[in-house]
Design an enzyme around this catalytic site. Sequence first.
Site, short mmCIF file in Angstrom:
data_model
loop_
_atom_site.label_atom_id
_atom_site.label_comp_id
_atom_site.label_asym_id
_atom_site.label_seq_id
_atom_site.Cartn_x
_atom_site.Cartn_y
_atom_site.Cartn_z
N ALA A 49 27.19 37.57 46.22
CA ALA A 49 28.29 36.60 46.22
C ALA A 49 29.03 36.68 47.55
CB ALA A 49 29.26 36.88 45.07
N PRO A 50 29.69 35.58 47.95
CA PRO A 50 30.55 35.63 49.13
C PRO A 50 31.67 36.65 48.99
CG PRO A 50 30.08 33.35 48.56
CD PRO A 50 29.55 34.20 47.43
N ALA A 51 32.12 36.89 47.76
CA ALA A 51 33.20 37.84 47.52
C ALA A 51 32.76 39.30 47.63
CB ALA A 51 33.82 37.61 46.14
N TYR A 52 31.47 39.52 47.90
CA TYR A 52 30.95 40.88 48.00
C TYR A 52 30.89 41.37 49.45
CZ TYR A 52 29.36 40.19 43.15
OH TYR A 52 29.28 39.95 41.79
N GLY A 53 31.88 41.00 50.22
CA GLY A 53 31.96 41.48 51.60
C GLY A 53 30.78 41.00 52.44
#
Length: 249
Positions: A49-53
Amino acid sequence: MSLIGLGAVKFGRTEGLKYPAPSTLPTMRALTDLLAAAHDLGVNLIDTAPAYGSSEERLGQLLAGRRNDWVLCTKVGETFDGTRSHYDFSPEQTRRSVLRSLQRLATDRLDVVLIHSDGSDVAIIDERGTLQALAQMKQEGLIRAFGMSHKTVAGGLRAVDVCDVVMTTLNVKERDALGVVGRAHARGCGVLVKKALASGTVAHDPTRRRASLKFVVATRGVSSIVVGTTDVAHLRENVAALEHLRNAV
């Protein structure tokens, strides 16, 4: 799609995670070894995910030349700035996010794209236009399937009516989504299970880990169980446990 999927949050992010123990960012060499082991074990699903750094960017490098060996699942809607999450479910941002993920992952298509919900599942589905944007990109061939990583039962039930796949929390302690899985199975909607090991709280207890995995693998309608790890030994243990349990069901 393999019964067990590899969750890649720890590939690129160490801050703000709800795991029982802190982690450090693995080296690219360690991740290369992990993916080689996963491939040898028959694991072919990677969830990022984009939220996974930096997870997507690192995977883009790691999978160079071997993209076709993997089912890639990523998300839209949430980004993480190193301190907190930001959410945007607009059609415009959804398209930008998918195009950015394609670039980061160095691929021309994404196998699964999920909405990374902030908890307002039903409003996102009915009001934001996010799914419509994903459906358009599916028609364009940029993605193969789309859905939602939901946070509410109502949202999950709504999602299975309009999505190709849902990602749902299910483990021996958290069973609220059993109705979502049952409805998805009846409607031919795929189900990816997250937090099967209760965000790692049962991962290091063999008895509790086995009990939770047994419950999930015996649930009719589950397509794949996504387990986050950067440890080859843990991956081997999880795959072996799931294979044994699947054969026993």
